[in-house]
Scaffold this motif. Structure first.
Motif, PDB file in Angstrom:
ATOM      1  N   LYS A 173      -7.659 -14.888 -12.735  1.00  0.00           N
ATOM      2  CA  LYS A 173      -9.505 -14.042 -12.466  1.00  0.00           C
ATOM      3  C   LYS A 173      -9.791 -13.907 -11.008  1.00  0.00           C
ATOM      4  O   LYS A 173     -10.279 -13.232 -10.501  1.00  0.00           O
ATOM      5  N   LYS A 174      -9.834 -15.788 -10.562  1.00  0.00           N
ATOM      6  CA  LYS A 174      -9.624 -15.274  -8.883  1.00  0.00           C
ATOM      7  C   LYS A 174      -9.335 -15.036  -8.106  1.00  0.00           C
ATOM      8  O   LYS A 174      -9.258 -13.956  -7.245  1.00  0.00           O
ATOM      9  N   ARG A 175      -7.689 -14.577  -8.076  1.00  0.00           N
ATOM     10  CA  ARG A 175      -6.955 -13.862  -7.498  1.00  0.00           C
ATOM     11  C   ARG A 175      -6.590 -12.458  -7.462  1.00  0.00           C
ATOM     12  O   ARG A 175      -6.722 -11.534  -6.633  1.00  0.00           O
ATOM     13  N   ILE A 176      -7.055 -11.614  -8.637  1.00  0.00           N
ATOM     14  CA  ILE A 176      -7.224 -10.082  -8.938  1.00  0.00           C
ATOM     15  C   ILE A 176      -8.582  -9.837  -8.042  1.00  0.00           C
ATOM     16  O   ILE A 176      -8.278  -8.659  -7.358  1.00  0.00           O
ATOM     17  N   LYS A 177      -9.391 -10.850  -8.142  1.00  0.00           N
ATOM     18  CA  LYS A 177     -10.566 -10.331  -7.895  1.00  0.00           C
ATOM     19  C   LYS A 177     -10.515 -10.228  -6.188  1.00  0.00           C
ATOM     20  O   LYS A 177     -11.249  -8.995  -5.432  1.00  0.00           O
ATOM     21  N   ILE A 178     -10.015 -11.211  -5.748  1.00  0.00           N
ATOM     22  CA  ILE A 178      -9.993 -11.760  -3.924  1.00  0.00           C
ATOM     23  C   ILE A 178      -8.795 -10.741  -3.379  1.00  0.00           C
ATOM     24  O   ILE A 178      -9.278  -9.659  -2.679  1.00  0.00           O
ATOM     25  N   PHE A 179      -7.629 -10.613  -4.548  1.00  0.00           N
ATOM     26  CA  PHE A 179      -6.660  -9.263  -3.839  1.00  0.00           C
ATOM     27  C   PHE A 179      -7.128  -8.002  -4.335  1.00  0.00           C
ATOM     28  O   PHE A 179      -6.457  -6.855  -3.778  1.00  0.00           O
ATOM     29  N   LYS A 180      -7.720  -8.223  -4.852  1.00  0.00           N
ATOM     30  CA  LYS A 180      -7.436  -6.297  -5.177  1.00  0.00           C
ATOM     31  C   LYS A 180      -7.820  -4.974  -4.378  1.00  0.00           C
ATOM     32  O   LYS A 180      -7.565  -4.123  -3.819  1.00  0.00           O
ATOM     33  N   PRO A 181      -7.842  -5.284  -3.087  1.00  0.00           N
ATOM     34  CA  PRO A 181      -8.251  -4.305  -1.593  1.00  0.00           C
ATOM     35  C   PRO A 181      -6.890  -4.191  -1.197  1.00  0.00           C
ATOM     36  O   PRO A 181      -6.859  -3.818  -0.339  1.00  0.00           O
ATOM     37  N   TYR A 182      -6.199  -5.155  -1.903  1.00  0.00           N
ATOM     38  CA  TYR A 182      -4.792  -4.932  -1.363  1.00  0.00           C
ATOM     39  C   TYR A 182      -3.521  -4.176  -2.127  1.00  0.00           C
ATOM     40  O   TYR A 182      -2.523  -4.242  -2.009  1.00  0.00           O
ATOM     41  N   GLN A 183      -4.376  -3.533  -3.081  1.00  0.00           N
ATOM     42  CA  GLN A 183      -3.248  -2.843  -3.899  1.00  0.00           C
ATOM     43  C   GLN A 183      -2.348  -2.322  -3.286  1.00  0.00           C
ATOM     44  O   GLN A 183      -3.216  -1.701  -2.477  1.00  0.00           O
ATOM     45  N   LEU A 184      -1.505  -1.747  -3.364  1.00  0.00           N
ATOM     46  CA  LEU A 184      -0.565  -0.424  -2.758  1.00  0.00           C
ATOM     47  C   LEU A 184      -0.503   0.493  -3.054  1.00  0.00           C
ATOM     48  O   LEU A 184      -0.119   0.534  -4.709  1.00  0.00           O
TER      49      LEU A 184
END
Ligand code: CP
Ligand code: NVA
Length: 293
Positions: free
Chosen positions: A223-234
């Motif tokens: 959950k925590k990771r998805i929130k942080i990494f969301k702007p980094y989607q290719l």
């Protein structure tokens, strides 16, 4: 010779391995390792690595022996030292996918046979040695020309990206690693390595590589990771900043819709299936090379 970290190899050795690849880029039997027995231990799931090694070993005339760790006495407390000494009596090589990198290091202390890291929490050298070969094949360049192209990785600082950083150092690649600040590696790297959290660093790239945000063993942080990494989607919007003929790579398995959008993974720039297939060929060259040293 072992392959525990990509740092175990010099540029010259990587070249020598790649020189062997055309010979093994076939599914035919080339029984160079006849009567060799190679043990495989997978402490974590695997599709590509397991199958490519098992098939590749058989195409080399050798015998792969999958050693289920739960059925080994290690599961009842026999030490790695004692286990490695026994493996030395029966086996000619050992391939390990482990939860802790230290497990591989401990095996190398007592093994008299080549030990190959098939992924640990720290590195994934077999993946990366194969992927760089896929890059030079796809871009039709020599290994010496690899520093002329812009390589971009976007995602987490994990086993895959750390091996990519180390090989970028060895080959003097022009490499950018786009990683959220909190997750960036603390180590200092050579100056050809740029670590940034700016997604615009993807601009004009020749290669964009990504990997999962939640590696095996990190499921609790999902959950925590998805929130942080969301702007980094290719996704296609981001990929539009790269060169038109930019190739998209992913070691797989992918989480469609998380680190990579469906349209990019299946899109015309994606070479992920070729990337996966090449593991079979490059790993055969790698095994032969390590076994002959
Ligand atoms: N890329 C890779 O190592 O895939 P597997 O986990 O399926 O082996
Ligand atoms: N970083 C991923 C790679 C899988 C091949 C993981 O460790 O799960």
């Amino acid at each position: 010779m072992n392959l525990v970290s990509i740092k175990d190899l010099t540029k010259q050795q990587i070249k020598e391995i790649y020189d062997l690849v055309p010979k093994y880029k076939t599914k035919d039997l080339i029984p160079e390792l006849k009567n060799k027995y190679i043990g495989l231990i997978f402490e974590k799931p695997s599709t590509r690595t397991r199958i490519s090694f098992e098939v590749g070993i058989q195409q080399l005339g050798a015998v792969p022996i999958e050693l289920n760790e739960k059925q080994l006495q290690i599961s009842r407390g026999e030490t790695i030292k004692d286990t490695a000494n026994i493996f030395n009596c029966y086996l000619d090589g050992l391939i390990l996918r482990v939860k802790k990198h230290d497990t591989i290091l401990e095996f190398t202390r007592y093994s008299k046979i080549p030990v190959i890291n098939a992924l640990s929490d720290k590195e994934h050298p077999c993946q990366i040695i194969s992927d760089i070969w896929t890059i030079i094949e796809s871009k039709k360049i020599s290994l010496d020309e690899i520093n002329k192209i812009k390589f971009v990785y976007i995602g987490d600082a994990n086993n895959v990206s750390m091996s990519l950083i180390y090989i970028s150092e060895i080959l003097n690649m022009n490499s950018y690693f786009i990683i959220p600040k909190k997750f960036q590696p603390k180590e200092k790297f050579k100056e050809n390595i740029v670590i940034t959290d700016d997604i615009k660093a993807i601009k004009d790239s020749d290669i964009v590589y990504t990997d999962v945000w939640i590696s095996m063993g990190q499921e609790k942080e999902r959950k925590k990771r998805i929130k942080i990494f969301k702007p980094y989607q290719l996704n296609s919007e981001l990929l539009a900043l790269a060169k038109k003929d930019c190739i998209v790579m992913h070691c797989l398995p992918a989480n469609r819709g998380l680190e990579i959008a469906e349209e990019v993974l299946d899109g015309k720039n994606s070479i992920v299936l070729k990337q996966a297939e090449n593991r079979l060929y490059v790993q055969k060259a790698l095994i032969v090379y390590l076994f002959k040293r």
